[in-house]
Scaffold this active site. Sequence first.
Site, mmCIF file in Angstrom:
data_model
loop_
_atom_site.group_PDB
_atom_site.id
_atom_site.type_symbol
_atom_site.label_atom_id
_atom_site.label_comp_id
_atom_site.label_asym_id
_atom_site.label_seq_id
_atom_site.Cartn_x
_atom_site.Cartn_y
_atom_site.Cartn_z
ATOM 1 N N ASN A 1 0.326 -1.448 0.267
ATOM 2 C CA ASN A 1 0.025 -0.023 -0.632
ATOM 3 C C ASN A 1 0.928 1.747 -0.056
ATOM 4 O OD1 ASN A 1 -2.570 -0.508 0.079
ATOM 5 N ND2 ASN A 1 -3.019 -1.722 1.629
ATOM 6 N N THR B 1 -5.889 -10.850 3.374
ATOM 7 C CA THR B 1 -5.445 -9.100 3.170
ATOM 8 C C THR B 1 -4.405 -8.907 2.138
ATOM 9 O OG1 THR B 1 -3.778 -9.461 4.937
ATOM 10 C CG2 THR B 1 -5.805 -9.274 5.855
ATOM 11 N N TYR C 1 -1.109 0.927 14.526
ATOM 12 C CA TYR C 1 -1.477 0.105 13.644
ATOM 13 C C TYR C 1 -0.418 0.060 12.506
ATOM 14 C CZ TYR C 1 -4.748 -1.277 10.944
ATOM 15 O OH TYR C 1 -5.386 -2.578 9.540
ATOM 16 N N HIS C 2 -0.027 1.236 12.257
ATOM 17 C CA HIS C 2 0.539 1.167 11.161
ATOM 18 C C HIS C 2 1.686 1.602 11.567
ATOM 19 C CE1 HIS C 2 -2.565 1.215 7.602
ATOM 20 N NE2 HIS C 2 -2.072 -0.103 8.253
ATOM 21 N N HIS D 1 -11.545 -7.204 7.166
ATOM 22 C CA HIS D 1 -10.097 -8.503 7.303
ATOM 23 C C HIS D 1 -10.614 -9.655 8.651
ATOM 24 C CE1 HIS D 1 -8.784 -6.674 3.667
ATOM 25 N NE2 HIS D 1 -7.361 -5.921 3.925
HETATM 26 N N1 CTP Z 1 -0.710 -5.884 9.441
HETATM 27 C C1 CTP Z 1 -0.133 -6.124 10.409
HETATM 28 N N2 CTP Z 1 -0.869 -5.839 11.143
HETATM 29 C C2 CTP Z 1 -0.853 -4.891 11.714
HETATM 30 C C3 CTP Z 1 -1.051 -4.150 10.264
HETATM 31 C C4 CTP Z 1 -0.577 -4.973 9.088
HETATM 32 O O1 CTP Z 1 -0.298 -7.384 10.283
HETATM 33 N N3 CTP Z 1 -1.139 -3.565 12.297
HETATM 34 C C5 CTP Z 1 -0.579 -6.158 7.859
HETATM 35 C C6 CTP Z 1 -1.301 -6.980 7.243
HETATM 36 O O2 CTP Z 1 -1.245 -8.593 6.520
HETATM 37 C C7 CTP Z 1 -1.586 -6.293 5.869
HETATM 38 C C8 CTP Z 1 -0.374 -5.919 5.609
HETATM 39 O O3 CTP Z 1 0.495 -5.516 6.668
HETATM 40 O O4 CTP Z 1 -2.624 -6.590 4.574
HETATM 41 C C9 CTP Z 1 -0.181 -4.501 4.932
HETATM 42 O O5 CTP Z 1 -1.407 -3.136 5.578
HETATM 43 P P1 CTP Z 1 -2.221 -2.461 5.358
HETATM 44 O O6 CTP Z 1 -1.843 -1.453 4.665
HETATM 45 O O7 CTP Z 1 -2.565 -1.828 6.503
HETATM 46 O O8 CTP Z 1 -3.180 -4.132 4.838
HETATM 47 P P2 CTP Z 1 -4.684 -4.262 4.130
HETATM 48 O O9 CTP Z 1 -4.693 -5.538 4.293
HETATM 49 O O10 CTP Z 1 -4.181 -2.999 2.519
HETATM 50 O O11 CTP Z 1 -5.862 -3.419 4.582
HETATM 51 P P3 CTP Z 1 -6.470 -2.457 3.970
HETATM 52 O O12 CTP Z 1 -7.639 -3.199 3.226
HETATM 53 O O13 CTP Z 1 -7.575 -1.796 5.243
HETATM 54 O O14 CTP Z 1 -6.322 -1.284 2.977
#
Ligand code: CTP
EC number: 2.4.3.-
Length: 319
Positions: free
Chosen positions: A132, A241, A276-277, A293
């Site tokens: 992302n 995810t 979280y991020h 998710h």
């Molecule tokens: N991830 C994780 N723990 C977190 C945030 C993310 O394990 N606290 C992992 C997940 O596997 C996630 C990946 O890192 O898919 C990338 O994070 P993100 O960009 O938040 O993932 P998306 O799955 O694409 O989320 P969204 O659909 O909300 O965009």
Amino acid sequence: RAEVVINGSSSPAVVDRSNESIKHNIQPASSKWRHNQTLSLRIRKQILKFLDAEKDISVLKGTLKPGDIIHYIFDRDSTMNVSQNLYELLPRTSPLKNKHFRTCAIVGNSGVLLNSGCGQEIDMHSFVIRCNLAPVQEYARDVGLKTDLVTMNPSVIQRAFEDLVNATWREKLLQRLHSLNGSILWIPAFMARGGKERVEWVNELILKHQVNVRTAYPSLRLLHAVRGYWLTNKVHIKRPTTGLLMYTLATRFCNQIYLYGFWPFPLDQNQNPVKYHYYDSLKYGYTSQASPHTMPLEFKALKNLHEQGALKLTVGRCD
Ligand code: CTP
């Protein structure tokens, strides 16, 4: 048929916030972890029964033409037309054709990466996958810089680039895209309606400014195939995810897979708070409407694979 224990138990993914970080302690410790080549090969073979990353990583030019109608995977009643720009950007051959790497890093976006000092280690892998369009420059010490493939859910344009409301945000996105410098930009364009304009904006920007990226748009069957594989292994995920998708794809072309930034819990193993991020202020409990998710359940499955040596999860410091 030899079984791979992925889910590890038949209990549902109940998240007990009181002791989850203890519950998820990673065993064996980093230094004792050994790669299990036999198991990795067996998993690759099993996954190949559901999907082939070389093909499913992207729709190819030869299979679509401008004007073709596509039904969104999760919103079957909504459709989109293949635009001229999208068509232009479809690869002629798979960006992963005949690719094999000794070690791959998949970098998730959890705040657990902050102060990890993992940047150098991540950059040493033969192929580095990121998710992302997460920023790297300002966090290089912890997350590294090398990027061979980066994903971009259309929602990122809204969340991280203010839907390109003005020239400043357009320029910010353009700079980020330029910085990718020849790597693969993986855009799930056909998943859910709502991302349509955002995908078009990005496509337009890439073409207009001749941005040096290799675009890829996952196949229409990828999501269901990935879900099918995990369901067969008793991991009941609604929608995989990005991180899990990347691991599932990577098994095809990576001999050893190392995961960083996978930690979907608000406390780390020492009970310290975790963002979280690593790069923004999104909170736990956040799930975009388009992506319900079940990250803790996925984490449990990945942790089991770590314990069996099929992949290596790093959730602490690297040095
Ligand atoms: N991830 C994780 N723990 C977190 C945030 C993310 O394990 N606290 C992992 C997940 O596997 C996630 C990946 O890192 O898919 C990338 O994070 P993100 O960009 O938040 O993932 P998306 O799955 O694409 O989320 P969204 O659909 O909300 O965009």
